[in-house]
Design an enzyme around this catalytic site. Structure first.
Site, PDB file in Angstrom:
ATOM      1  N   ASP A 414       0.824  -1.205   0.000  1.00  0.00           N
ATOM      2  CA  ASP A 414       0.000   0.000   0.000  1.00  0.00           C
ATOM      3  C   ASP A 414       0.861   1.259   0.000  1.00  0.00           C
ATOM      4  O   ASP A 414       1.932   1.304   0.608  1.00  0.00           O
ATOM      5  CB  ASP A 414      -0.892  -0.020   1.249  1.00  0.00           C
ATOM      6  CG  ASP A 414      -1.800   1.179   1.342  1.00  0.00           C
ATOM      7  OD1 ASP A 414      -2.633   1.368   0.439  1.00  0.00           O
ATOM      8  OD2 ASP A 414      -1.679   1.944   2.328  1.00  0.00           O
ATOM      9  N   GLU A 469       1.117  -0.521  -5.132  1.00  0.00           N
ATOM     10  CA  GLU A 469       0.181   0.577  -5.387  1.00  0.00           C
ATOM     11  C   GLU A 469       1.031   1.842  -5.478  1.00  0.00           C
ATOM     12  O   GLU A 469       1.357   2.452  -4.464  1.00  0.00           O
ATOM     13  CB  GLU A 469      -0.854   0.709  -4.270  1.00  0.00           C
ATOM     14  CG  GLU A 469      -1.906   1.757  -4.591  1.00  0.00           C
ATOM     15  CD  GLU A 469      -2.461   2.492  -3.373  1.00  0.00           C
ATOM     16  OE1 GLU A 469      -3.468   3.206  -3.529  1.00  0.00           O
ATOM     17  OE2 GLU A 469      -1.883   2.378  -2.277  1.00  0.00           O
TER      18      GLU A 469
END
EC number: 2.4.1.18
Length: 735
Positions: A414, A469
């Site tokens: 993330d 990401e």
């Protein structure tokens, strides 16, 4: 006499929780012909030393009414094995003395930890049930180099930090203690006294393998041996996983918020357990044709509204979903069904909850001390100091543990962009340049390379996939670390997602002015290995659900979504779709509610769901649609410039020459005789029509097939006249 058995200075320091070395005075200490035994047991009425057979060896006198006891027992040759019989006001307890045990952790493993070896974190830190000198108990170890004192506290000692102060293993900064007589299931935390004398709020174990269910915050001793001995049935899957070319096989990922995918409203809206999810989610994912399920973060997190992106226990599956071995059972059953399992993983930041990592030992241990580096302005969280050797090892060990202990097939990392740039979301003067004066976070670059090398190396099970990401144009995210890249296997294509969603939001009459948004992604489509993400981030915070973004009436919105899905599944790149989007949920994602499954009572929504199922199945069955996802040779434009009609056409192919052609009409105007160049002569079968009646469309199309004739068009020697349905995508394949 008592003064010689227990020095006053030691008594005062122990009772005040300030003693620098409790093992120097507590437990057994030899004198000529006898052994002095000292203990701190606040609240005890009396204490006796017993032999293992129960014979009394001596009485420990109360030398301080606050709970200090001391006495002598016979030496009888070597160091005696004795038990402490403690008379509490309401019961007698007979236990081994925690301070009768020597050092626990090997110097070599501590040196490996200090050197940044992630595997060493797994080998030494956390709470581990163990048997030492024929005594069962739990070995606790925690890193807190700047603490003046660390104690383990729990139900087993009344949460009293004076009972079990730990031993500091210099120079590693690791504190250790073996507590006899307890085992798996015990709740515990650490009580730390900072270097400045402050007693900090009780801290959860950073390396806990299990936790209490929120809102409770204690760590729980996990049955590590049972987890490590879990009866896996996925040997075939794990053997085949590294042998499959991850870049050439189909990937269609169903992104799931485990807490809300299917709540139980009749039981206070609780989340489903892992076993319940295995019964319901796995067959659903399998039936829908998805190849993988990706969970939003499942490491324990205190605040449900964070969706898991603010974890406090990086090694522990959230207790919201039941015992931690339930997650192992889920993964095992997913693999048996042919479904891979990915987990979102958060190394960029952590919350400042008082029981968590923030100011863990009274200093900025896991985070940066300078708020220009250590506080995230967007999320008001603490930023991991990944440049610190032990912190980087701690985080990489967490990812390694998910791969080893739970057989996850990959992690999606993330907020990588927030790690790579020192000025991310920061104004001038609010960030610290790197050593060269630049904005690049060199420490994060080194950490991410180390992370990927670890997960792709011998320490991890073979075949683990890493996905970034990363929302910027940072070069080489998926390039090998040896070539200067970050080493990820895939990267989310955020640019493609933003551009194409912006296009389909436009009224069809205006789409001609935004045509390039649909074609620009192919300019860089093969510069990295991409996943096309329609994730949870696109259906929250007022953005609207996917179908709600589309203009027009309900029919046009659903038709546009179907056409867009057809475009996406034919486009180069692996696929990801967030739960609820597969049946065109109108509402945004809400973490405290369940997707609106009742919409499936409506034929239009069942049609969208059926379309996604068929897209997945066809995508997996047609090598042309996935084998060269990451290579320019697998794609060619046929029509990329018909902005006036908002029509696109392109060919997908594999190395064996298999072909699929996609044609998209993003206006509500049917095109009765639209010529499209085709790469081969003869009959072309209509493989997919998003306007088909079973999907909720008008059933306009080409009666199942078209013939390519020797009429050159769009750079091809053959072409066919097609009927293009309104707001629809067609896929054609040579018959």
């Amino acid at each position: 006499m008592t003064d010689t058995l227990f020095e006053r200075s030691d008594i005062d320091a122990l009772l005040a929780g300030r003693h620098p070395d409790p093992f120097a005075c507590l437990g057994p200490h030899g004198q000529t012909g006898q052994v002095v035994v000292r203990a701190v047991l606040p609240g005890a009425k009396s204490v006796h030393a017993l032999s293992p057979e129960g014979a009394e060896l001596g009485t420990l006198a109360c030398v301080d009414r606050a709970g200090c006891f001391a006495g002598t027992i016979p030496r009888n040759g070597g160091a005696p094995h004795y038990l402490l019989a403690i008379d509490w006001p309401d019961a007698r307890q007979v236990i081994d003395d925690a301070y009768a045990f020597g050092t626990l952790l090997d110097d070599a493993v501590l040196a490996r930890f200090s050197a940044g070896d992630p595997a060493a974190v797994l080998d030494c830190l956390g709470a581990t049930p163990a048997r030492i000198d024929d005594t069962d108990g739990v070995r606790f170890a925690v890193w807190a180099p700047n603490a003046q004192r660390v104690s383990v506290v729990g139900d087993f000692n009344g949460w009293d930090g004076r009972r079990h102060p730990m031993r500091l293993r210099r120079p590693s900064g690791v504190w250790e203690l073996f507590v006899p007589g307890i085992g798996a299931g015990e709740c515990y935390k650490y009580e730390l006294r900072a270097a400045d004398g402050r007693v900090l709020p009780h801290k959860s174990d950073p390396c806990a393998r299990a936790t209490e269910a929120p809102p409770r915050t204690a760590s729980v001793v996990a049955d590590v041996a049972a987890l490590d001995a879990f009866a896996w049935h996925d040997e075939g899957w794990m053997h085949a996983r590294p042998r499959a070319d991850r870049y050439r096989v189909p990937w269609s990922i169903y992104e799931v918020h485990a807490e809300s995918w299917q709540r139980v409203p009749e039981e206070m809206n609780r989340s489903a357990t892992w076993d319940e999810l295995a019964e319901r989610l796995i067959p659903y994912v399998q039936g829908m044709g998805f190849t993988h399920v990706e969970f939003m973060p499942i490491a324990e997190y205190p605040f449900g509204g964070s969706w898991g992106y603010q974890p406090v226990a990086q090694f522990a599956p959230s207790a919201r979903f039941g015992p931690v071995d339930g997650f192992a059972r889920f993964v095992d059953r997913a693999h048996a069904a042919g479904i891979g399992v990915l987990v979102d993983w958060v190394p960029a930041h952590f919350p400042d909850d008082p029981h968590g990592l923030a100011q863990f030992d009274g200093t900025a241990l896991y985070e940066h001390a300078d708020p220009r580096e250590g506080l995230h302005p967007d999320w008001h969280t603490c930023v991991f100091n990944v440049g610190r050797t032990e912190v980087g090892a701690f985080l990489a060990a967490s990812a390694l543990a998910w791969a080893r202990r739970y057989h996850v097939d990959g992690i999606r990392v993330d907020a990588v962009a927030s790690m790579l740039y020192r000025d991310y979301s920061r104004a001038e003067g609010e960030w610290v340049p790197n050593v060269h004066g630049g904005r690049e976070n060199l420490e994060s670059v080194a950490f991410l390379r180390m992370l990927n090398d670890t997960l792709h190396g011998a320490a991890a099970p073979a075949g683990v996939v890493t996905v970034a990401e990363e929302s910027t144009a940072w070069p080489g995210v998926t390039a090998p670390t040896g070539d200067g890249g970050l080493g990820f296997d895939f990267k989310w294509n955020m640019g493609w997602m933003h551009d194409t969603l912006a296009y389909v939001r436009e009224d069809p009459v205006h789409r001609r002015y935004h045509h390039d948004r649909m074609t620009f992604g192919l300019v860089y489509a093969f510069s990295e290995r991409f996943v096309l993400p329609l994730s949870h981030d696109e259906v929250v915070h007022g953005k609207g659900s996917l179908v709600a973004k589309m203009p027009g009436d309900a029919w046009q919105r659903l038709a546009t979504l179907r056409a867009y899905f057809g475009f996406m599944w034919a486009h180069p790149g692996k696929k990801l779709l967030f739960m609820g989007s597969e049946f065109a949920q109108w509402a945004e994602f809400a973490h405290d509610a369940t997707p609106h499954w009742d919409l499936l009572d409506a034929p239009a929504h069942r049609g969208v769901q059926r379309l996604v199922r068929d897209l997945n199945r066809t995508y997996a069955a047609e090598p042309a649609l996935h084998a060269l996802d990451c290579h320019a040779a697998g794609f060619s434009w046929l029509i990329g410039d018909d902005r006036d009609n908002s029509v696109f056409a392109f060919a997908r192919r594999d190395e064996a020459g298999h072909l699929v052609v996609a044609i998209c009409n993003f206006t509500p105007v049917p095109r009765a005789s639209y010529r499209v160049g085709l790469p081969a002569p003869g009959q072309w079968r209509e493989l997919m029509n998003t306007d088909a009646a079973p999907y909720g469309g008008t059933n306009a199309g080409n009666d199942g097939a078209v013939w390519a004739e020797a009429v050159p068009a769009h750079g091809e020697a053959w072409s066919a006249l097609l009927r293009l349905p309104p707001l629809a995508t067609l896929w054609l394949r040579p018959a």
